[in-house]
Scaffold this active site. Structure first.
Site, mmCIF file in Angstrom:
data_model
loop_
_atom_site.group_PDB
_atom_site.id
_atom_site.type_symbol
_atom_site.label_atom_id
_atom_site.label_comp_id
_atom_site.label_asym_id
_atom_site.label_seq_id
_atom_site.Cartn_x
_atom_site.Cartn_y
_atom_site.Cartn_z
ATOM 1 N N SER A 141 -11.001 60.322 -12.615
ATOM 2 C CA SER A 141 -11.754 60.693 -13.481
ATOM 3 C C SER A 141 -13.168 58.757 -13.793
ATOM 4 O O SER A 141 -12.196 58.230 -14.527
ATOM 5 C CB SER A 141 -12.009 61.579 -15.289
ATOM 6 O OG SER A 141 -13.063 61.601 -15.352
ATOM 7 N N TYR A 155 -7.796 64.403 -22.997
ATOM 8 C CA TYR A 155 -8.669 63.850 -21.287
ATOM 9 C C TYR A 155 -8.338 62.993 -20.851
ATOM 10 O O TYR A 155 -8.324 62.291 -19.884
ATOM 11 C CB TYR A 155 -10.305 64.982 -20.932
ATOM 12 C CG TYR A 155 -10.472 64.782 -20.262
ATOM 13 C CD1 TYR A 155 -10.203 66.141 -19.213
ATOM 14 C CD2 TYR A 155 -11.402 64.131 -19.449
ATOM 15 C CE1 TYR A 155 -9.718 66.078 -17.668
ATOM 16 C CE2 TYR A 155 -12.269 63.947 -17.884
ATOM 17 C CZ TYR A 155 -11.259 65.009 -17.209
ATOM 18 O OH TYR A 155 -11.710 64.561 -16.112
#
Length: 263
Positions: A141, A155
């Site tokens: 990401s 995350y």
């Protein structure tokens, strides 16, 4: 003939979102598919793709459990013969500030986003090494390694770790004919993005997605199929001299300064 014709690809977290987008794109490019997900609903997607003339096998497994992964891959290989491409896509995101996040929620991210990738890769890699050929696509990401947002500490931690794992595996197994590359998406219109929006504003989650889009230079969220095309490129011979790379697909969202003093 498609760029992935004759290749068999294992895609984790394939039921929805980016995983589904990758599955549909790979099918269009001629790949044989092994779709792995924790939900038995994955059978429906496999049946749909088979009905459209694609070769597709569904396997149910929990990436957190090495035994579950090994059993699923064994079943898939009995039908498909081998795995040429691995797409480590399965992942989760739960919002929560660092001090408020429980150890269970922290470990939930680590167990799926890091250990899950580790488990599946470890199960698939030996066969690739034996053949001296394999392509691994990691789903990282922009969050974690490039940017960060409040409430996404766990995350970000796990997605940054995937970048390190990608580079380490790329170096370690380059001479075994294995290429390993990471995709770093920005905002993609997926059930995960919609879940984040609901957590952020339960009364009006759509407004959160609208504001996300406004902050992106291209003024929209990505379609999962667009991420699928990037994954197909990295899994194909078109990217034969790429390994250990981070491939950002974010509509330019990481480009602007936080505060602009331009025109």
């Amino acid at each position: 003939m498609g760029k992935l014709t004759g290749k068999t690809a294992l895609i984790t977290g394939a039921l929805q979102g980016i995983g589904e987008g990758i599955a549909r794109t790979f099918a269009r490019h001629g790949a044989n598919l092994i779709l792995l997900d924790i939900s038995p609903e994955i059978e429906k997607l496999a049946d749909e793709l088979c009905g459209r003339g694609h070769r597709c096998t569904a396997v149910v497994a929990d990436v957190r459990d090495p035994a579950s992964v090994a059993a699923a891959i064994k079943r898939a290989k009995e039908k498909e013969g081998r795995i040429d491409i691995l797409v480590n896509n399965a992942g989760v995101c739960r919002l929560g500030s660092f001090l408020d996040m429980s150890d269970d929620d922290r470990d939930f991210h680590i167990d799926i986003n890091i250990k899950g990738v580790w488990n599946v890769t470890k199960a698939v890699l030996p066969e690739m090494i034996a053949r001296k050929d394999g392509r691994i696509v990691m789903m990282s990401s922009v969050t974690g390694d490039m940017v960060a947002d409040p409430g996404e500490t766990a995350y970000a931690l796990t997605k940054a770790a995937i970048v390190g794992l990608t580079k380490s595996l790329a170096v370690e197994y380059a001479q075994s004919g294995i290429r390993v590359n990471a995709i770093c998406p920005g905002y993609v219109r997926t059930p995960m993005a919609e879940s984040i929006a609901r957590q952020s504003n339960p009364e009006d989650p759509e407004s959160v997605l609208t504001e996300m889009a406004k902050a992106i230079p291209l003024r929209r969220l990505a379609d999962p199929l667009e991420v699928g095309e990037l994954a197909a490129f990295l899994a194909s011979d078109e990217s034969s001299y790429l390994t250990g790379t981070q491939n950002v697909i974010d509509g330019g969202s990481t480009l602007p300064e936080t505060v602009s003093v331009g025109i």
